[in-house]
Design a protein around this motif. Structure first.
Motif, mmCIF file in Angstrom:
data_model
loop_
_atom_site.group_PDB
_atom_site.id
_atom_site.type_symbol
_atom_site.label_atom_id
_atom_site.label_comp_id
_atom_site.label_asym_id
_atom_site.label_seq_id
_atom_site.Cartn_x
_atom_site.Cartn_y
_atom_site.Cartn_z
ATOM 1 N N GLY A 126 -18.789 -12.274 11.133
ATOM 2 C CA GLY A 126 -20.113 -12.887 11.023
ATOM 3 C C GLY A 126 -21.223 -11.950 11.457
ATOM 4 N N ARG A 127 -20.928 -11.106 12.432
ATOM 5 C CA ARG A 127 -21.996 -10.273 12.970
ATOM 6 C C ARG A 127 -22.053 -8.887 12.332
ATOM 7 N NH1 ARG A 127 -23.084 -10.811 19.255
ATOM 8 N NH2 ARG A 127 -23.068 -12.955 18.531
ATOM 9 N N GLY A 148 -19.819 -7.722 9.575
ATOM 10 C CA GLY A 148 -19.332 -7.572 8.207
ATOM 11 C C GLY A 148 -17.849 -7.294 8.127
ATOM 12 N N ILE A 183 -8.489 -12.475 2.688
ATOM 13 C CA ILE A 183 -9.081 -12.551 1.344
ATOM 14 C C ILE A 183 -10.597 -12.343 1.456
ATOM 15 C CG2 ILE A 183 -9.541 -14.049 -0.640
ATOM 16 C CD1 ILE A 183 -6.861 -15.492 0.068
ATOM 17 N N ALA A 184 -11.197 -13.059 2.422
ATOM 18 C CA ALA A 184 -12.661 -13.014 2.546
ATOM 19 C C ALA A 184 -13.162 -11.629 2.924
ATOM 20 C CB ALA A 184 -13.113 -14.038 3.585
ATOM 21 N N GLN A 188 -11.550 -8.331 -3.322
ATOM 22 C CA GLN A 188 -11.210 -9.708 -2.983
ATOM 23 C C GLN A 188 -10.336 -10.372 -4.038
ATOM 24 O OE1 GLN A 188 -14.578 -12.044 -1.991
ATOM 25 N NE2 GLN A 188 -14.824 -11.085 -0.004
ATOM 26 N N MET A 189 -10.550 -9.998 -5.294
ATOM 27 C CA MET A 189 -9.784 -10.683 -6.343
ATOM 28 C C MET A 189 -8.289 -10.403 -6.191
ATOM 29 S SD MET A 189 -10.166 -8.303 -9.608
ATOM 30 C CE MET A 189 -9.860 -6.572 -9.409
ATOM 31 N N MET A 211 -5.518 -13.228 -5.114
ATOM 32 C CA MET A 211 -4.360 -13.583 -5.938
ATOM 33 C C MET A 211 -3.045 -13.385 -5.187
ATOM 34 S SD MET A 211 -5.481 -12.414 -9.712
ATOM 35 C CE MET A 211 -6.007 -10.818 -9.227
ATOM 36 N N PRO A 268 -11.676 -24.350 -4.480
ATOM 37 C CA PRO A 268 -12.231 -25.268 -5.478
ATOM 38 C C PRO A 268 -11.362 -26.517 -5.653
ATOM 39 C CG PRO A 268 -12.016 -23.048 -6.348
ATOM 40 C CD PRO A 268 -11.305 -23.065 -5.058
ATOM 41 N N PHE A 271 -8.136 -26.622 -7.553
ATOM 42 C CA PHE A 271 -6.956 -25.995 -6.970
ATOM 43 C C PHE A 271 -6.617 -26.595 -5.609
ATOM 44 C CE2 PHE A 271 -8.400 -23.171 -10.186
ATOM 45 C CZ PHE A 271 -7.223 -22.768 -10.801
ATOM 46 N N ASP A 294 -21.116 1.909 -1.074
ATOM 47 C CA ASP A 294 -20.059 1.489 -0.170
ATOM 48 C C ASP A 294 -18.832 2.360 -0.385
ATOM 49 O OD1 ASP A 294 -19.561 -0.175 1.854
ATOM 50 O OD2 ASP A 294 -18.886 -1.853 0.648
ATOM 51 N N THR A 324 -24.964 -7.968 6.925
ATOM 52 C CA THR A 324 -24.859 -9.150 7.787
ATOM 53 C C THR A 324 -25.964 -9.170 8.832
ATOM 54 O OG1 THR A 324 -23.301 -7.920 9.119
ATOM 55 C CG2 THR A 324 -22.382 -9.458 7.510
ATOM 56 N N ARG A 325 -26.644 -8.027 8.999
ATOM 57 C CA ARG A 325 -27.737 -7.984 9.965
ATOM 58 C C ARG A 325 -28.924 -7.272 9.318
ATOM 59 N NH1 ARG A 325 -25.912 -5.656 15.623
ATOM 60 N NH2 ARG A 325 -24.942 -4.021 14.406
ATOM 61 N N ARG A 377 -19.576 -18.163 -2.049
ATOM 62 C CA ARG A 377 -18.413 -18.595 -1.265
ATOM 63 C C ARG A 377 -17.587 -17.358 -0.953
ATOM 64 N NH1 ARG A 377 -13.768 -20.674 -4.205
ATOM 65 N NH2 ARG A 377 -13.890 -20.073 -6.389
ATOM 66 N N PRO A 378 -16.634 -17.464 -0.012
ATOM 67 C CA PRO A 378 -16.014 -16.239 0.477
ATOM 68 C C PRO A 378 -15.397 -15.359 -0.602
ATOM 69 C CG PRO A 378 -15.429 -18.064 1.895
ATOM 70 C CD PRO A 378 -16.174 -18.649 0.743
ATOM 71 N N THR A 379 -14.918 -15.942 -1.671
ATOM 72 C CA THR A 379 -14.246 -15.124 -2.682
ATOM 73 C C THR A 379 -15.175 -14.729 -3.826
ATOM 74 O OG1 THR A 379 -13.551 -17.122 -3.805
ATOM 75 C CG2 THR A 379 -11.993 -16.142 -2.236
ATOM 76 N N LYS A 385 -18.731 -13.122 -5.604
ATOM 77 C CA LYS A 385 -19.801 -12.147 -5.453
ATOM 78 C C LYS A 385 -20.660 -12.146 -6.697
ATOM 79 C CE LYS A 385 -17.915 -8.592 -2.422
ATOM 80 N NZ LYS A 385 -18.742 -8.949 -1.304
ATOM 81 N N ARG A 444 -18.083 -11.846 -9.922
ATOM 82 C CA ARG A 444 -16.622 -11.873 -9.800
ATOM 83 C C ARG A 444 -16.255 -13.013 -8.861
ATOM 84 N NH1 ARG A 444 -12.041 -10.017 -11.945
ATOM 85 N NH2 ARG A 444 -12.879 -7.959 -12.351
ATOM 86 N N VAL A 480 -12.691 -15.615 -7.429
ATOM 87 C CA VAL A 480 -11.258 -15.871 -7.443
ATOM 88 C C VAL A 480 -11.059 -17.382 -7.419
ATOM 89 C CG1 VAL A 480 -9.065 -15.569 -6.242
ATOM 90 C CG2 VAL A 480 -10.747 -13.739 -6.223
ATOM 91 N N VAL A 481 -10.370 -17.871 -8.428
ATOM 92 C CA VAL A 481 -10.097 -19.305 -8.522
ATOM 93 C C VAL A 481 -8.586 -19.447 -8.607
ATOM 94 C CG1 VAL A 481 -10.571 -21.410 -9.793
ATOM 95 C CG2 VAL A 481 -12.237 -19.559 -9.821
ATOM 96 N N GLY A 482 -7.983 -19.670 -7.453
ATOM 97 C CA GLY A 482 -6.528 -19.772 -7.418
ATOM 98 C C GLY A 482 -5.883 -18.486 -7.899
ATOM 99 N N PHE A 513 -6.469 -17.042 -10.696
ATOM 100 C CA PHE A 513 -7.301 -16.376 -11.693
ATOM 101 C C PHE A 513 -8.502 -15.699 -11.035
ATOM 102 C CE2 PHE A 513 -5.148 -19.908 -13.660
ATOM 103 C CZ PHE A 513 -4.585 -19.329 -14.785
ATOM 104 N N SER A 514 -8.852 -14.565 -11.564
ATOM 105 C CA SER A 514 -10.060 -13.893 -11.087
ATOM 106 C C SER A 514 -10.872 -13.433 -12.286
ATOM 107 C CB SER A 514 -9.682 -12.697 -10.215
ATOM 108 O OG SER A 514 -10.860 -12.014 -9.851
ATOM 109 N N ASP A 557 -8.290 -11.426 -14.429
ATOM 110 C CA ASP A 557 -7.056 -11.029 -13.757
ATOM 111 C C ASP A 557 -6.273 -12.288 -13.426
ATOM 112 O OD1 ASP A 557 -8.579 -8.743 -13.790
ATOM 113 O OD2 ASP A 557 -7.845 -8.037 -11.867
ATOM 114 N N ALA A 574 -2.758 -13.635 -11.392
ATOM 115 C CA ALA A 574 -1.596 -13.339 -10.556
ATOM 116 C C ALA A 574 -0.382 -14.002 -11.195
ATOM 117 C CB ALA A 574 -1.822 -13.861 -9.148
#
Lengths: 261, 726
Positions: free
Chosen positions: A89-90, A92, A131-132, A137-138, A142, A177, A180, B198, B228-229, B295-297, B299, B338, B340-342, B344-345, B380, B382
């Motif tokens: 959180g702070r 990254g 994952i996060a 991330q993808m 998976m 989601p 899922f 990055d 984040t800051r 959400r976390p997955t 972007k 991008r 990630v849904v279960g 699928f990405s 993508d 899995a």
């Protein structure tokens, strides 16, 4: 006679020695685990990264001293998880990633043998944080998404009435989601169920006892996303009452409700 | 009785000494001399210990004991244990980066990573501190294996190929890579500020089916993820000033803005130059980056950048003296999503890249605007714990224009007063599909197999490119890699218009075969790769500006990269590339050395830190001279006063070898917990060597002269202030 007296005296001393031993050997680890539990919870209450790092360091020393103690290993992973989420959180993902990698290593070894339900749920949450915070991330999603789900199922099977398992399940559902198996409705149901279970939750030290404030915090976030401002405020205030030093609740979550339509 | 008393006294003395605590103190550093904060230092078998502070220092007391063993642990580093011989002595502990098992499997054939990942070939810090790179991403990539030092520019000539055969992707969106300035000293192409990035992934061959229309190599630039800051960076130097603001917003949003201006006038005043500039090189950059991690997955990001630049210099040769001027404006916008849904990405990238460049040689003016629009969709899936399937498609449109003009009368430069000598407009559409299977049969093995099919409005039909790559960790620190594949690249549309009437110019084709081995990970590390490439349907422009197709060729070589352990505090990185590249000469039709056949390339970088906050680096670069075709005589044209040259064997001669030594030093100062300041000084071309880039001839071809480096020895300095909020 003398011999009897001698044997009786020896047994008496031996029993005392065993009692002393059980008081000296088991309790140091249990006391250590309990003090770790308290220091991690104090760090989490105050959302203090340095305190969480210090708790993780103490847990590392404790595990080095008693490498086979499952409770100490659980608390080491839990300290890393708490510190990692605060660092994430702070600062990254880059700085947080090693915390979750190490927590995963510790927990994957721990769950090879039957253990407390919180360890399974914690591992499911650690997969979620990996994952996060992953670079890609993808791919991480998976690979680890299904692992996280099956580990959470294992946690529920091991502790169907454990409120901390339901808290972590609720948090997981919030980030998954609805198609899922997640979604706001599921998250709300899980977190409410967790709060109900806390009413009868009386874990003995050094078992984990955290989670009620977390349940209110995350249920509040569910309500905030559902645009239920008053319900969200009630949950955040309940969490603040439990953790008055938690800056995240007072400085971020509660003020964020003022921006809700 | 007496003996008992002595024994009791000894026991009391000993127990008294044992009870007296000992204070343990010291510092923990990385192998590069950087302090390690947050390391857990403790006495083995006890809970006594401490965490190191921001300068890597620790201090704690522990009960005195006959033997004390100290454990030092930090996430991301190898555990260490040290037996304490003299507890009173302050300890200096070095921690080595941990060899990550994930990092080992990131070793892929011909792929080099510049980023934070373990095992990265270059870190972001190295990109900006390699002496002589002027904090330029392309110049940093030039220090990686397989890139030839053909000239002083920023073009990426890879494994015997032209710079136009390397494609650059920003957040997965393809960028145009035309030359911004094609000066006699080199080919300069647009690059990005490394502080915006990055990570950089450079693949010198054998890349996957996702990337097409590239014959040699690809560079993937990923912009910084959501801050984040809040962060403010202000940088100023002898020739540049810039500011960078990054602001995290609510709900996973963020905004970053960057603005830079540069002007080489002060550098030229301080250091001098063999050239006379009427407009010294100057330019400006403006960049905006928006993120929404909803959400976390997920972007969603929008990146937009605009760069402008101009330069004008007197071009003096033994035969003629005139002014060469160029001005360019480059824009790129990339929208990428991008999630990630279960299992699928899905991902979508929409990009638009445009460049407008005008060049003038005396009164003649050449304008070359180009615009590329592209959309890419990937999915993508899995298919199991160790198998990921990837399918996708892309579509694009490239619009190119070129026109040349001179004033209608005399030197009249007013708008509308020019006569257009020629004008060409070309628009090409392109689409492709690709599929890949990413398999990790074990923790120690990884394979990617796929194919790519491209359709282009020009060329002949569709092309099909099968591609495969794999790696296998044979032992803990030993990984073997390999790749095999077919690669196509369409001929530049403007070159196509210059083809002989009726000539067919299908897509150029290259087959790549690569084998390699890597021993070790970060330091020490040795990586060796051998490769062979076979070309067909190559197109190149002849001296008469006619595009000739149907060329063939081969390229083969070995790339070596080594990182040596520290010796006397000095870290060393060494890169050596050998290449032998032949292609059909478009003038004679014979197979000859390729114009960018530079057999030996050496880059070595030496770094050392002093007193914790001062770091110094020196680099040495050497490259064989590039080949050129000599003129062996000339005859006077019967109907004009010009001379017609007679050429020798194509590319049979070489220019003198290139060599250069650069040096940089920086001083780092942390500002409490909310920022830092870095001051730096760089000396380029320390030995003041005047390298030769082009050999030209007088108008009657009776004598040759050399075009040399723009800069002799030059000094540059500046500072960067970074402030970070809570």
């Amino acid at each position: 006679m003398h011999m009897r007296l001698l044997v009786s005296t020896m047994i008496l001393f031996a029993a005392q020695a065993v009692r002393a031993q059980s008081a000296d050997v088991a309790p140091p680890q249990a006391k250590l685990a309990d003090s770790l539990r308290l220091s991690i919870e104090a760090a989490a209450d105050a959302s203090d990264v340095d305190a969480a790092d210090a708790a993780a360091a103490l847990a590392e020393r404790a595990v080095a001293l008693y490498p086979n103690d499952a409770m100490l290993r659980h608390y080491r992973a839990y300290a890393l998880y708490r510190a990692g989420t605060m660092v994430f959180g702070r600062f990254g993902s880059g700085r947080a990633r090693p915390y979750f990698d190490k927590a995963r290593d510790v927990l994957e070894q721990l769950v090879e043998k039957p253990t407390i339900p919180e360890s399974y749920a914690l591992l499911a949450s650690v997969y979620g944080m990996q994952i996060a915070t992953a670079k890609i991330q993808m791919l991480a999603g998976m690979r680890l998404g299904s692992k996280s789900n099956s580990m959470m199922e294992r946690a529920v099977t091991a502790g169907p009435n454990n409120p901390r398992v339901w808290v972590m399940r609720g948090i997981g559902a919030l980030n998954t989601p609805s198609t899922f198996g997640g979604g706001l409705d599921k998250a709300e149901a899980h977190l409410k169920h967790a709060i109900e279970l806390f009413a009868t939750d009386k874990p003995e030290a050094p078992l984990p006892a955290w989670g009620l404030a977390d349940a209110h915090v995350w249920l509040g976030q569910v309500y905030a996303r559902q645009k239920k401002r008053d319900a969200a405020r009630a949950e955040f205030e309940a969490a603040r009452d439990l953790q008055p030093r938690n800056a995240w609740i007072t400085l971020t979550l509660l003020p964020s409700l003022d921006k809700l339509p | 009785m007496k003996l008992r008393l002595v024994a009791l006294l000894i026991a009391l003395t000993t127990s008294g000494a044992a009870a007296q605590p000992v204070v343990l103190r010291g510092r923990v550093y990385t192998t590069n001399g950087v302090p390690v904060a947050g390391a857990n230092v403790f006495v083995v078998g006890s809970l006594d210990g401490a965490l190191t502070d921001s300068v890597g220092a620790f201090r704690f007391s522990a009960p005195r004991s006959a033997s004390l063993t100290l454990a030092i642990r930090r996430l991301g580093f190898r555990d260490r244990q040290i037996d304490i011989v003299n507890p009173a002595r302050e300890l200096d502990v070095i921690l080595e980066p941990e060899a990550s098992r994930v990092a080992a499997m990131n070793v892929q054939a011909s792929r080099y990573v510049a980023g934070d990942e373990a095992g990265a070939a270059l870190t972001p810090l190295e990109i900006v501190t390699i002496p002589g790179t002027a904090a330029d991403v392309n110049r940093a990539i030039q220090s990686l294996p397989g890139v030839q030092q053909v000239d002083e520019g920023t073009g990426l000539f890879v494994r015997g190929g032209d710079f136009t055969e390397t494609r650059v992707f920003l957040n997965e969106g393809l960028l145009l890579t035309p030359a911004q300035i094609q000066s006699p000293a080199g080919t300069f192409v647009g690059t990005l500020d490394p502080f915006l990035l990055d990570g950089v992934y450079f693949t010198s061959g054998g890349f996957g089916a996702r990337y097409g229309d590239a014959l040699s190599a690809i560079a993937l630039l990923n912009t910084r993820s959501r801050p984040t800051r809040p962060e403010l960076t202000v940088s100023t130097g002898l020739a540049a000033i810039g500011a960078n603001v990054a602001l995290p917003g609510p709900g996973g949003t963020s905004l970053a803005l960057v603005a830079d201006r540069n002007d080489l006038t002060p550098v030229l005043r301080l250091n001098g130059s063999p050239r006379q500039f009427s407009t010294p090189p100057r330019g400006a950059d403006r960049t905006m980056s928006l993120h929404w991690d909803y959400r976390p997955t997920a972007k969603l990001s929008l990146f937009a950048t605009e760069q402008t630049g101009r330069v004008a210099a007197l071009n003096t040769t033994p035969s003629v003296s005139d002014t060469f001027a160029t001005a360019g404006r480059e824009r790129a916008v990339v929208l990428s999503w991008r999630d990630v849904v279960g299992r699928f990405s899905p991902g979508i990238v929409l990009s638009s890249s445009a460049i407008r460049r005008t060049e003038s040689f005396g009164s003649y003016e050449l304008a070359q605007p180009q615009r590329l629009e592209q959309g890419v969709m990937t999915l993508d899936v899995a298919l199991g714990d160790r198998v990921v399937g990837r399918v996708g498609g892309e579509t694009g449109r490239l619009a190119s224009h070129i026109d040349g003009s001179v004033p209608a009368s005399g030197a009249d430069q007013r708008p509308g007063s020019r006569v257009r000598l020629f004008e060409v407009d070309e628009t090409r559409r392109h689409r492709a599909t690709f599929a890949e299977l990413d398999v990790r049969p074990t923790e120690a093995s990884h394979a990617v197999i796929g194919f790519r099919r491209d359709w282009s409005a020009s060329g002949e039909g569709a092309t099909l490119d099968p591609r495969a790559s794999g790696n296998l960790r044979v032992r803990e620190l030993l990984t073997v890699t390999g790749a095999l594949g077919v690669y196509h690249q369409t001929v530049d549309p403007l070159l196509e218009t210059l083809a002989a009437a009726g000539a067919s110019l299908p897509s150029m084709r290259a087959g790549h075969a690569i084998v390699g081995v890597q021993i070790g990970e970060s330091t020490p590390m040795l990586r060796v790769e051998a490769y062979h490439k076979r070309y067909s349907d190559l197109a190149a422009q002849s001296r008469d500006f006619i595009t000739i197709g149907g060329g063939s060729g081969t390229a083969g070589g070995v790339d070596v990269m080594a990182r040596a352990p520290q010796v006397a505090g000095v870290s060393t990185r060494l890169v050596y590339s050998y290449v032998r590249s032949v292609r059909t000469d478009p003038n004679s039709g014979a197979l000859a050395r390729a114009p960018f056949d530079v057999p030996h390339n050496i880059t070595s970088v030496f770094s050392r830190s002093f007193a914790r906050f001062i770091s110094t680096s020196a680099s040495f670069r050497y490259a064989s001279g590039r080949p050129y075709t000599p003129v062996i005589g000339a005859t006077r044209s019967p109907d004009s006063p010009t001379w017609i040259p007679r050429y020798g064997a194509p590319n049979s001669e070489r220019l003198p070898a290139f060599a250069r030594v650069d040096f940089s030093a920086s001083w780092y100062r942390p500002l409490a917990s909310h920022g830092q300041f870095v001051a730096y000084v760089a000396v380029t071309n320390v030995l003041d060597r005047s390298n030769v880039y082009v050999r030209q001839y007088t108008a009657d071809y009776t004598s040759a002269y050399d075009v040399r480096s723009i800069f002799n020895r030059a000094v540059y300095f500046g500072g960067v202030l970074t402030l970070t909020g809570n």
